[in-house]
Design an enzyme around this catalytic site. Sequence first.
Site, short mmCIF file in Angstrom:
data_model
loop_
_atom_site.label_atom_id
_atom_site.label_comp_id
_atom_site.label_asym_id
_atom_site.label_seq_id
_atom_site.Cartn_x
_atom_site.Cartn_y
_atom_site.Cartn_z
N GLY A 152 0.83 -1.21 0.00
CA GLY A 152 0.00 0.00 0.00
C GLY A 152 0.86 1.25 0.00
O GLY A 152 1.86 1.31 0.72
N VAL A 185 17.07 8.35 -0.82
CA VAL A 185 17.90 7.24 -1.33
C VAL A 185 18.72 7.74 -2.53
O VAL A 185 19.94 7.53 -2.61
CB VAL A 185 17.01 6.04 -1.73
CG1 VAL A 185 17.80 5.02 -2.56
CG2 VAL A 185 16.42 5.38 -0.49
N ARG A 220 0.59 -4.69 -5.47
CA ARG A 220 0.61 -5.98 -4.77
C ARG A 220 0.92 -6.98 -5.88
O ARG A 220 0.31 -6.94 -6.94
CB ARG A 220 -0.75 -6.31 -4.15
CG ARG A 220 -1.40 -5.12 -3.45
CD ARG A 220 -1.25 -5.17 -1.97
NE ARG A 220 -2.09 -4.16 -1.33
CZ ARG A 220 -1.83 -3.63 -0.14
NH1 ARG A 220 -0.76 -4.00 0.53
NH2 ARG A 220 -2.62 -2.75 0.40
N ASP A 241 5.37 -5.21 5.95
CA ASP A 241 5.93 -6.52 6.29
C ASP A 241 5.90 -7.51 5.12
O ASP A 241 6.83 -8.30 4.95
CB ASP A 241 5.27 -7.11 7.55
CG ASP A 241 3.77 -7.24 7.40
OD1 ASP A 241 3.19 -6.54 6.56
OD2 ASP A 241 3.18 -8.04 8.15
N SER A 287 6.21 -6.79 1.97
CA SER A 287 7.32 -6.41 1.08
C SER A 287 8.65 -6.91 1.64
O SER A 287 9.54 -7.31 0.89
CB SER A 287 7.36 -4.89 0.92
OG SER A 287 6.12 -4.44 0.45
N THR A 297 4.40 2.31 5.48
CA THR A 297 3.00 1.87 5.53
C THR A 297 2.28 2.75 6.53
O THR A 297 2.86 3.12 7.55
CB THR A 297 2.86 0.38 5.96
OG1 THR A 297 1.51 0.13 6.37
CG2 THR A 297 3.77 0.01 7.11
N ASP A 333 0.06 1.82 8.44
CA ASP A 333 -0.45 1.01 9.55
C ASP A 333 0.37 1.08 10.84
O ASP A 333 -0.13 0.78 11.92
CB ASP A 333 -0.54 -0.46 9.12
CG ASP A 333 -1.54 -0.68 8.01
OD1 ASP A 333 -2.30 0.24 7.69
OD2 ASP A 333 -1.54 -1.79 7.43
N ASP A 348 2.52 -0.95 11.88
CA ASP A 348 2.47 -2.27 12.52
C ASP A 348 3.75 -3.08 12.31
O ASP A 348 3.71 -4.30 12.20
CB ASP A 348 1.25 -3.05 11.99
CG ASP A 348 1.31 -3.23 10.48
OD1 ASP A 348 2.12 -2.55 9.81
OD2 ASP A 348 0.53 -4.05 9.95
N ARG A 382 -5.35 -2.45 8.67
CA ARG A 382 -5.39 -3.90 8.44
C ARG A 382 -5.71 -4.66 9.73
O ARG A 382 -6.83 -4.62 10.18
CB ARG A 382 -4.07 -4.37 7.82
CG ARG A 382 -4.30 -5.63 7.05
CD ARG A 382 -3.42 -5.95 5.90
NE ARG A 382 -2.25 -5.19 5.62
CZ ARG A 382 -1.43 -5.46 4.61
NH1 ARG A 382 -1.68 -6.50 3.85
NH2 ARG A 382 -0.40 -4.72 4.37
P1 ADP Z 1 2.90 -4.58 2.63
O1 ADP Z 1 4.30 -4.61 2.15
O2 ADP Z 1 2.38 -3.18 2.77
O3 ADP Z 1 2.69 -5.44 3.86
P2 ADP Z 1 1.66 -6.68 1.07
O4 ADP Z 1 1.41 -7.58 2.23
O5 ADP Z 1 0.58 -6.58 0.05
O6 ADP Z 1 1.97 -5.18 1.51
O7 ADP Z 1 2.99 -7.17 0.37
C1 ADP Z 1 3.50 -6.47 -0.74
C2 ADP Z 1 4.08 -7.43 -1.72
O8 ADP Z 1 5.18 -8.12 -1.13
C3 ADP Z 1 3.14 -8.55 -2.18
O9 ADP Z 1 2.25 -8.14 -3.18
C4 ADP Z 1 4.16 -9.54 -2.72
O10 ADP Z 1 4.64 -9.13 -3.97
C5 ADP Z 1 5.29 -9.41 -1.71
N1 ADP Z 1 5.16 -10.45 -0.68
C6 ADP Z 1 4.30 -10.49 0.36
N2 ADP Z 1 4.44 -11.63 1.05
C7 ADP Z 1 5.40 -12.34 0.43
C8 ADP Z 1 6.00 -13.63 0.65
N3 ADP Z 1 5.62 -14.41 1.66
N4 ADP Z 1 6.97 -14.03 -0.21
C9 ADP Z 1 7.36 -13.24 -1.23
N5 ADP Z 1 6.83 -12.04 -1.50
C10 ADP Z 1 5.88 -11.60 -0.68
O1 F6P Z 2 -1.47 -1.65 4.58
C1 F6P Z 2 -2.05 -0.41 4.28
C2 F6P Z 2 -3.52 -0.54 4.07
O2 F6P Z 2 -4.05 0.73 3.75
C3 F6P Z 2 -4.29 -1.16 5.23
O3 F6P Z 2 -4.53 -0.25 6.27
C4 F6P Z 2 -5.55 -1.64 4.52
O4 F6P Z 2 -6.14 -2.71 5.20
C5 F6P Z 2 -5.02 -2.09 3.20
O5 F6P Z 2 -3.80 -1.39 2.97
C6 F6P Z 2 -5.96 -1.83 2.05
O6 F6P Z 2 -5.39 -2.33 0.91
P1 F6P Z 2 -5.97 -2.13 -0.57
O7 F6P Z 2 -5.81 -0.70 -0.91
O8 F6P Z 2 -5.12 -2.99 -1.42
O9 F6P Z 2 -7.39 -2.55 -0.49
#
Ligand code: ADP
Ligand code: F6P
Length: 326
Positions: free
Chosen positions: A14, A26, A75, A106, A108, A129, A131, A133, A175
């Site tokens: 997100g 960076v 994602r 997390d 990512s 993020t 969140d 978290d 989330r």
């Molecule tokens: P965030 O990084 O905000 O927690 P996501 O949970 O959607 O958001 O994760 C972002 C991206 O990271 C996912 O769309 C995927 O490409 C990658 N990712 C998440 N979990 C895994 C995993 N277990 N192994 C490899 N890539 C992952």
């Molecule tokens: O992780 C950030 C976040 O905005 C969460 O707070 C929320 O649950 C989620 O992403 C929403 O994701 P999407 O925009 O993919 O529906």
Amino acid sequence: MKKIKTIGVLTSGGDAPGMNAAIRAVVRTATYHGCDVVGIQCGFTGLLQNLFIPLQNHSVAQKISLGGTFLKSSRCPEFKTKKARSTAWQNIQRQRIDALVVIGGDGSFRGADLLGKEFGLPVIGIPGTIDNDIFGTDYTIGFDTAVNTAVQAVDKLRDTADSHNMVFFVEVMGRDAGFIALNTSISTGAEATLIPEVQTDIDKLCEYLELERRKNKTSGIIIVAEGEEQGSATVVAAKVKEKLPNYETRVTILGHIQRGGAPTANDRMLASILGHDAVVALLEGKTGMMVGTVNNQTVFTPFHEAYSRHCKINKRWVNIAYILSL
Ligand code: ADP
Ligand code: F6P
């Protein structure tokens, strides 16, 4: 250790206000140290689809104040497969990228960790993020802006709640975490806070609302975190309405409005410091870690800890929120 000449940077998951400020830091830091920078568009998707753009100092001019991420994010479920990560690795090598900075949450960091471990690519993560978290940092980039956005919205809702004697159930993002909810609640003086970290008893919530009404409080704001175990704000409002049919209730879901907008000064600061320190860490030979800030000091946390350890809500603040609402 192979000398790092080119650093790749991407934003994933997100989007969060302040991601642009982090990319800028960076790029400017890497350039200062004589490195080239390659921007990868659309998160991990860009590694699979060869979405690479060279970045120089001027490419990030006037980006510090912009919300979203100019590199775009995504994602990318495919990245969870070894096959996709092998493709990414081939493309990374073709671009002569020697090290990578991943800005995200997390999920990512899980992807970044695997990429680093499977192919020996030096990788550093920056927590981006709304969140908040993530274990290993007091704050994530975007959280402060999101809370400020939610606070402004709730202040406005308070006007209508007061004018019409209504109880508003306001759903905020986060989330599975109640950080945005708790900070918004304390900052707006909400009557109650429903977060996944604390069990909610609907009967007790109704008793509390009745008690407040006897004290002549005719309106209320209940902040509900989207991950609340009782259900969404809509579900919680319906449960309350069933028990207190005479109450005028309304539901507002703040949604993605919390993800947008210009980053606050706090988020710009955090992003700038962490962006700088991520590059320095790579050049010093660090890898497989997230850079964060704890008590105003930069700290590094191994990826596996950052994504697997639970980031705890401050229970003392939960109690303070309650005391201040009475
Ligand atoms: P965030 O990084 O905000 O927690 P996501 O949970 O959607 O958001 O994760 C972002 C991206 O990271 C996912 O769309 C995927 O490409 C990658 N990712 C998440 N979990 C895994 C995993 N277990 N192994 C490899 N890539 C992952
Ligand atoms: O992780 C950030 C976040 O905005 C969460 O707070 C929320 O649950 C989620 O992403 C929403 O994701 P999407 O925009 O993919 O529906």
